[in-house]
Design an enzyme around this catalytic site. Structure first.
Site, mmCIF file in Angstrom:
data_model
loop_
_atom_site.group_PDB
_atom_site.id
_atom_site.type_symbol
_atom_site.label_atom_id
_atom_site.label_comp_id
_atom_site.label_asym_id
_atom_site.label_seq_id
_atom_site.Cartn_x
_atom_site.Cartn_y
_atom_site.Cartn_z
ATOM 1 N N ARG A 237 31.481 36.126 51.550
ATOM 2 C CA ARG A 237 32.566 36.989 52.181
ATOM 3 C C ARG A 237 31.685 36.654 53.875
ATOM 4 O O ARG A 237 30.614 36.704 54.108
ATOM 5 C CB ARG A 237 32.396 38.317 52.157
ATOM 6 N N GLU A 266 39.323 37.076 58.993
ATOM 7 C CA GLU A 266 40.115 36.137 58.576
ATOM 8 C C GLU A 266 41.625 36.247 58.898
ATOM 9 O O GLU A 266 42.047 37.472 58.331
ATOM 10 C CB GLU A 266 39.790 35.794 56.897
ATOM 11 N N HIS A 285 39.235 30.097 53.071
ATOM 12 C CA HIS A 285 39.161 30.850 52.034
ATOM 13 C C HIS A 285 39.643 30.385 50.720
ATOM 14 O O HIS A 285 40.513 31.123 50.172
ATOM 15 C CB HIS A 285 39.433 32.405 52.198
HETATM 16 P P1 NAP Z 1 27.731 38.389 40.821
HETATM 17 O O1 NAP Z 1 27.852 37.751 39.525
HETATM 18 O O2 NAP Z 1 27.920 39.788 40.950
HETATM 19 O O3 NAP Z 1 26.698 37.782 41.717
HETATM 20 C C1 NAP Z 1 26.108 38.562 42.946
HETATM 21 C C2 NAP Z 1 24.803 38.578 42.968
HETATM 22 O O4 NAP Z 1 24.104 38.984 44.002
HETATM 23 C C3 NAP Z 1 24.140 39.325 41.841
HETATM 24 O O5 NAP Z 1 23.060 38.931 41.056
HETATM 25 C C4 NAP Z 1 23.697 40.573 42.501
HETATM 26 O O6 NAP Z 1 22.777 41.556 41.668
HETATM 27 C C5 NAP Z 1 23.276 39.900 43.674
HETATM 28 N N1 NAP Z 1 23.173 40.915 44.685
HETATM 29 C C6 NAP Z 1 23.902 42.037 45.332
HETATM 30 N N2 NAP Z 1 23.569 42.675 46.299
HETATM 31 C C7 NAP Z 1 22.317 41.939 46.476
HETATM 32 C C8 NAP Z 1 21.537 42.267 47.759
HETATM 33 N N3 NAP Z 1 21.603 43.509 48.734
HETATM 34 N N4 NAP Z 1 20.377 41.406 47.846
HETATM 35 C C9 NAP Z 1 20.276 40.432 47.020
HETATM 36 N N5 NAP Z 1 21.170 40.161 45.861
HETATM 37 C C10 NAP Z 1 22.118 40.881 45.814
HETATM 38 O O7 NAP Z 1 29.091 37.739 41.716
HETATM 39 P P2 NAP Z 1 30.101 36.219 41.623
HETATM 40 O O8 NAP Z 1 30.988 36.331 40.919
HETATM 41 O O9 NAP Z 1 28.821 35.326 41.641
HETATM 42 O O10 NAP Z 1 30.475 36.272 43.060
HETATM 43 C C11 NAP Z 1 29.627 36.479 44.246
HETATM 44 C C12 NAP Z 1 30.652 36.753 45.413
HETATM 45 O O11 NAP Z 1 31.342 35.507 45.787
HETATM 46 C C13 NAP Z 1 31.632 37.732 45.413
HETATM 47 O O12 NAP Z 1 31.051 39.162 45.690
HETATM 48 C C14 NAP Z 1 32.730 37.272 46.308
HETATM 49 O O13 NAP Z 1 32.735 37.993 47.465
HETATM 50 C C15 NAP Z 1 32.359 36.018 46.640
HETATM 51 N N6 NAP Z 1 33.694 34.858 45.950
HETATM 52 C C16 NAP Z 1 34.190 34.070 47.143
HETATM 53 C C17 NAP Z 1 35.202 33.347 46.613
HETATM 54 C C18 NAP Z 1 35.719 32.391 47.517
HETATM 55 O O14 NAP Z 1 37.057 32.417 47.547
HETATM 56 N N7 NAP Z 1 35.238 31.852 48.412
HETATM 57 C C19 NAP Z 1 35.411 33.216 45.374
HETATM 58 C C20 NAP Z 1 34.793 33.966 44.273
HETATM 59 C C21 NAP Z 1 33.885 34.917 44.651
HETATM 60 P P3 NAP Z 1 23.220 42.674 40.873
HETATM 61 O O15 NAP Z 1 23.916 42.113 39.658
HETATM 62 O O16 NAP Z 1 22.013 43.293 40.317
HETATM 63 O O17 NAP Z 1 24.373 43.457 41.366
#
Ligand code: NAP
Length: 327
Positions: A237, A266, A285
């Site tokens: 993000r 954005e 994005h």
């Molecule tokens: P996820 O599986 O929830 O992975 C996020 C990781 O970050 C988890 O291991 C989480 O730990 C950790 N985390 C959360 N807060 C933290 C902090 N303050 N410090 C350190 N680590 C932290 O999510 P994902 O599916 O991989 O997606 C990640 C992000 O990518 C989404 O939230 C979204 O914003 C973004 N995204 C962008 C696009 C795009 O189109 N560019 C597409 C998809 C996703 P916990 O599990 O303990 O919370």
């Protein structure tokens, strides 16, 4: 009587068909998101809302939506929704995790490679007729094979990026709020502090959600720890990166480049100085933007919404506490 649902943009038909079977649906047909006043008006009579990350779902909106039971977000991230306010009001919030993981990891790697090997600059160079001969010093970039990759966040997408990096014999380190020893063993990853990650990585790729803790996690101080040849990749993000600090770091050659699929705001203003830098690759994005994945997201978002409207617990409920005071 059928439930009423508002869908804030045209999504793949497969999802809309699922919704049509059980609800009266209205789909916003324009290319741009519904203006705020329109959205506030549309939610007044609905039981369910299918929202996008471009829709701000806050207390004001929820106050207008007296019948609203569920907000199904067409994204894995849900930083556009005030979760606390939704939970307080008994409104369920769902997302679309998992189905977009590999597609977003592919895009992350594409952006990493494009930035490191100056793909966009090269393309522009050829089209502009500047290619006169093979040049020993022409468009030199950074090696990916064997380099060190630092992943900030080792959740679903971070892990999927690590798997790709292994094919390039990269040394992969990660920082997360929780250690994942299973992933370390499977892929040979190293769990490190954020400071070590920033100091030692050739590529730093962000995969944490946007939260109050991660807002401007990449700032003047953290950027100053990075290597001079380092490249920053952000497909998470925009607001996780302080763009002013990033611009300063890039323009003063304190880091080598950046690849951004997400920005803050954005779309960016045309005055944003990042748009003038050759060592930055920018995308609108499109992390999850493949035909198959967007279709899966539509089906998943629709199924979440339908479950919520039927009074069931939706498969991808984000605010589990809501079950205590569900409408
Ligand atoms: P996820 O599986 O929830 O992975 C996020 C990781 O970050 C988890 O291991 C989480 O730990 C950790 N985390 C959360 N807060 C933290 C902090 N303050 N410090 C350190 N680590 C932290 O999510 P994902 O599916 O991989 O997606 C990640 C992000 O990518 C989404 O939230 C979204 O914003 C973004 N995204 C962008 C696009 C795009 O189109 N560019 C597409 C998809 C996703 P916990 O599990 O303990 O919370």
């Amino acid at each position: 009587m059928k439930s009423k649902v508002f869908v804030t943009r045209i999504i793949p038909e497969e999802g809309l068909n699922i919704l049509r079977e059980m609800a009266d649906i209205k789909v916003w047909q324009e290319e741009l998101p519904p203006p705020r006043e329109v959205l506030l008006k549309e939610v007044e009579e609905v039981d369910g809302l299918l929202s996008l990350l471009t829709d701000k779902i806050d207390a004001e909106l929820m106050d207008r939506a007296k019948k609203l039971k569920i907000v199904s977000n067409y994204a894995v991230g849900y930083d556009n929704i005030d979760l606390e306010e939704a939970t307080k009001r008994g409104i369920m919030v769902t997302n679309t995790p998992g189905v977009l993981t590999e597609t977003t990891a592919d895009l992350t790697f594409a952006l990493l490679m494009a930035t490191a090997r100056r793909i966009v600059e090269g393309d522009k160079f050829v089209r502009a007729g500047k290619w006169k001969t093979w040049g020993p010093m022409l468009l030199l970039g950074q090696d990916i094979y064997g380099a060190t990759l630092g992943l900030i966040g080792l959740g679903r997408i971070g892990y999927a990026v690590a798997k790709r990096a292994k094919g390039f014999d990269m040394k992969v380190m990660y920082y997360d709020q929780v250690r994942n020893e299973k992933a370390e063993q499977e892929l040979g990853l190293e769990f490190v502090t954020l400071e070590k990650l920033l100091k030692e990585s050739d590529f730093v790729s962000i995969h944490v959600p946007l939260t109050p803790q991660t807002r401007h996690l990449i700032n003047e101080k953290t950027l100053s720890l990075m290597k001079k040849n380092a490249i920053l990749i952000n497909t998470a993000r925009g607001p996780i990166v302080d763009e002013k600090a990033l611009y300063e770091a890039l323009v003063n050659n304190r880091i080598a480049g950046a690849g951004l699929d997400v920005m803050d705001p954005e779309p960016p203003s045309m005055d944003n100085p990042l748009l003038r830098l050759d060592n930055v690759v920018l995308l609108p994005h499109i992390g999850s933007a493949s035909v198959a994945t967007r279709t899966k997201m539509a089906i998943m978002a629709a199924e979440n919404l339908v479950a919520g409207l039927k009074g069931e617990i939706p498969p991808n409920l984000v605010n589990k506490d809501v079950l205590k005071n569900r409408k």
